[in-house]
Scaffold this motif. Structure first.
Motif, PDB file in Angstrom:
ATOM      1  N   GLU A  46     -73.256  29.330  22.741  1.00 21.82           N
ATOM      2  CA  GLU A  46     -73.185  28.040  22.261  1.00 21.82           C
ATOM      3  C   GLU A  46     -74.578  27.787  21.307  1.00 21.82           C
ATOM      4  OE1 GLU A  46     -70.641  26.412  21.615  1.00 21.82           O
ATOM      5  OE2 GLU A  46     -71.604  24.171  21.048  1.00 21.82           O
ATOM      6  N   THR A  47     -75.698  28.181  21.953  1.00 22.71           N
ATOM      7  CA  THR A  47     -77.129  27.644  21.368  1.00 22.71           C
ATOM      8  C   THR A  47     -77.093  28.622  20.049  1.00 22.71           C
ATOM      9  OG1 THR A  47     -77.738  27.097  23.384  1.00 22.71           O
ATOM     10  CG2 THR A  47     -79.390  27.111  21.822  1.00 22.71           C
ATOM     11  N   ASP A  48     -76.624  29.714  20.057  1.00 22.89           N
ATOM     12  CA  ASP A  48     -76.674  30.771  18.967  1.00 22.89           C
ATOM     13  C   ASP A  48     -75.975  30.058  17.706  1.00 22.89           C
ATOM     14  OD1 ASP A  48     -78.465  32.381  20.118  1.00 22.89           O
ATOM     15  OD2 ASP A  48     -76.788  33.925  20.751  1.00 22.89           O
ATOM     16  N   GLY A  73     -75.728  21.509  23.346  1.00 21.81           N
ATOM     17  CA  GLY A  73     -74.961  22.598  24.193  1.00 21.81           C
ATOM     18  C   GLY A  73     -75.186  22.180  25.739  1.00 21.81           C
ATOM     19  N   GLU A  74     -76.162  21.848  25.889  1.00 20.91           N
ATOM     20  CA  GLU A  74     -76.349  21.561  27.447  1.00 20.91           C
ATOM     21  C   GLU A  74     -75.788  20.109  27.863  1.00 20.91           C
ATOM     22  OE1 GLU A  74     -78.625  23.534  25.881  1.00 20.91           O
ATOM     23  OE2 GLU A  74     -79.231  24.941  27.375  1.00 20.91           O
ATOM     24  N   GLN A  75     -75.760  19.284  26.850  1.00 21.29           N
ATOM     25  CA  GLN A  75     -75.079  18.062  27.404  1.00 21.29           C
ATOM     26  C   GLN A  75     -73.792  18.120  27.810  1.00 21.29           C
ATOM     27  OE1 GLN A  75     -75.860  14.652  25.184  1.00 21.29           O
ATOM     28  NE2 GLN A  75     -73.996  13.713  25.304  1.00 21.29           N
ATOM     29  N   GLY A 149     -87.627  25.630  23.545  1.00 20.22           N
ATOM     30  CA  GLY A 149     -87.776  27.117  23.148  1.00 20.22           C
ATOM     31  C   GLY A 149     -86.596  27.885  23.498  1.00 20.22           C
ATOM     32  N   ARG A 150     -86.112  28.826  23.077  1.00 19.06           N
ATOM     33  CA  ARG A 150     -85.095  29.697  23.712  1.00 19.06           C
ATOM     34  C   ARG A 150     -85.337  30.173  25.200  1.00 19.06           C
ATOM     35  NH1 ARG A 150     -80.989  30.888  20.177  1.00 19.06           N
ATOM     36  NH2 ARG A 150     -79.892  31.005  22.111  1.00 19.06           N
ATOM     37  N   GLY A 151     -84.316  30.080  26.042  1.00 18.90           N
ATOM     38  CA  GLY A 151     -84.225  30.339  27.080  1.00 18.90           C
ATOM     39  C   GLY A 151     -85.056  29.317  28.156  1.00 18.90           C
TER      40      GLY A 151
HETATM   41  N1  ASP Z   1     -79.222  27.119  25.993  1.00 13.76           N
HETATM   42  C1  ASP Z   1     -80.804  27.550  25.816  1.00 13.76           C
HETATM   43  C2  ASP Z   1     -80.776  28.979  25.081  1.00 13.76           C
HETATM   44  O1  ASP Z   1     -79.889  29.511  24.806  1.00 13.76           O
HETATM   45  C3  ASP Z   1     -81.440  27.472  26.817  1.00 13.76           C
HETATM   46  C4  ASP Z   1     -81.138  28.192  28.059  1.00 13.76           C
HETATM   47  O2  ASP Z   1     -80.189  28.666  27.995  1.00 13.76           O
HETATM   48  O3  ASP Z   1     -82.078  28.450  28.794  1.00 13.76           O
HETATM   49  O4  ASP Z   1     -81.837  29.422  24.635  1.00 13.76           O
END
Ligand code: ASP
Ligand code: ADP
Ligand code: MG
Length: 422
Positions: A46-48, A73-75, A149-151
């Motif tokens: 989803e984030t991508d 996405g997280e909401q 930031g990613r992750g």
């Molecule tokens: N959804 C965000 C990402 O894909 C944050 C995460 O998943 O940690 O980077």
């Protein structure tokens, strides 16, 4: 009774069935008598997808608006998990990043957490409510949405754990622990029962995306007990405190547990870097500062840097790497500074990978880098750049050779699991 933060990543949250499973894992922790806060990622992919919409809108998008888009996405997953928990009879509610709030600086797309207001959260948890918190999200002092930031959901989880004084922060993901290398690349990778904060920090910073780097440094600083384990477990699996995942421990703790330290902890690969070369820069004091000053001001992190010794005419080439996501911005910035820097050509290459060997044992052993260079050379893999730290050696190679290089090095340092154990 313990107070526990449970974090579920994108694969664990991808779709109704998986969220339902997560709800059951969470409810079981609460049923065991614990106070529980859950931090969730967006559904995998989803984030991508959201990032791509931003790139399509404008390759040089406004990072503040990017954050508004990608935080969404997280909401969705936090609301859905709260619903699933309610559906199985648990009390639960979501707390969005701006509602807590999770205060951050204003470095959009890579914001740093400055503080989390935990009073309301703790009161609700004490009343038996499961708190569901979207990872990745933050809020600046002037009320703009940020992302970490990613992750970044890993970092949200550790920050929540620190803020509420949790006994444990359990990171549930799609592998059952930290391995000697990405188990999706090397089938013979071995699971590590324990890894020190220092080793995990280095592994994460060079691309082992199982934990975001900042989550590890924060856990180290705040002394949060972090465990990595799989969310793909059966309903009748043992409780999380007895599941064999990977525990992140301090150096002293590991000494007590494991006298036989491995020389090398693991191998990591990172394809998210891009290489830029500026040719024929004047070989004079201040020339390099002229390049990296504006990049720092624009919040672009430069990783590896090589400056060749000028051969003649007092000119030199400078090569460096930046995060792939910042390549377009970096190119635009350097283009605009062409006169001031005084380079001849800018050559970019996004098809590179950084391969790193990490191990605390390196501090006291010579020859780690030599083994790396020899093993890669034997397979005809060309090294484009090198960087080292006390416990790490990294090389930049062609991205197409990533998997081969990781496998070759995993064997060269004798990290492969024996056939019985694999
Ligand atoms: N959804 C965000 C990402 O894909 C944050 C995460 O998943 O940690 O980077
Ligand atoms: P999540 O969505 O749960 O945050 P990530 O995809 O961010 O999960 O991180 C888990 C992935 O990290 C694994 O699927 C694995 O492919 C990758 N990975 C990279 N290096 C390692 C390692 N040393 N040990 C375990 N997993 C690793
Ligand atoms: Mg992750």
């Amino acid at each position: 009774m313990a107070r526990i933060v449970m974090k579920f990543g994108g694969t664990s949250m991808a779709g109704t069935e998986r969220i339902r499973r997560v709800a059951r894992i969470v409810q079981r922790q609460q049923a065991a008598g614990h106070e529980v806060a859950v931090v969730v990622s967006a559904m995998s992919g989803e984030t991508d997808r959201l990032v791509n919409f931003c790139r399509e809108a404008d390759p040089l998008y406004d990072p503040a608006e990017y954050d508004v888009v990608v935080a969404a996405g997280e909401q969705v997953t936090s609301g859905l998990l709260a619903m699933h928990l309610q559906a199985i009879g648990a009390k639960a509610r979501s707390w969005l990043g701006w509602q807590l709030p999770v205060q951050t600086d204003d470095a959009h797309a890579k914001a740093r957490i400055e503080g989390i207001d935990s009073d309301a959260l703790l009161a609700s948890m004490a009343a038996g409510e499961i708190a569901v918190i979207p990872g990745f999200q933050g809020l600046t002092a002037d009320n703009r949405i940020t992302t970490l930031g990613r992750g970044g959901s890993d970092t949200s989880a550790v920050a929540v754990a620190a803020a509420i004084g949790a006994d444990r922060c359990d990171i549930y993901t799609d592998v059952d622990g930290v391995y000697t290398t990405d188990p999706r690349i090397v089938a013979k990778a071995r699971k590590l029962k324990y890894v020190t904060y220092e080793e995990m920090l280095e592994l994460a910073s060079v691309g082992s995306k199982v934990l975001q780097t900042r989550s590890v440094s924060l856990a180290m600083k705040e002394k949060v007990r972090v465990q990595v384990l799989s969310s793909f477990i059966d309903d009748d699996a043992p409780a999380a405190d007895t599941i064999p995942g990977t525990m992140i421990v301090s150096d002293e703790e590991l000494e007590g547990i494991d006298m036989e330290r491995q020389l090398i902890t693991g191998i990591a690969a990172d394809k998210n870097e891009a290489k830029i070369t500026l040719t024929r820069i004047a070989d004079r004091p201040g020339a390099v500062a002229q390049i990296f000053g504006p990049l720092a001001a624009a919040n672009i992190n430069v990783d590896m840097i090589i400056q060749n010794i000028a051969k003649d005419k007092g000119e030199t080439d400078v090569t460096f790497t930046v995060p792939g996501a910042d390549l377009a911005r970096t190119q635009a910035l350097l283009e605009s500074q062409k006169e001031a820097i005084g380079y001849y050509r800018m050559i970019s290459d996004g098809k590179v990978a950084k391969i790193s060997v990490v191990g605390v044992g390196m501090k006291s052993h010579a020859g780690v880098a030599a083994t790396m260079f020899r093993s890669l050379a034997d397979r005809g893999i060309n090294i484009q750049a090198i960087s080292t730290s006390e416990i790490k050696v990294s090389v930049l190679i062609d991205a197409d050779e990533t998997e081969l290089a990781v496998r070759v090095l995993h064997s060269a340092y004798e990290l492969d699991a024996s056939d019985e154990a694999a």
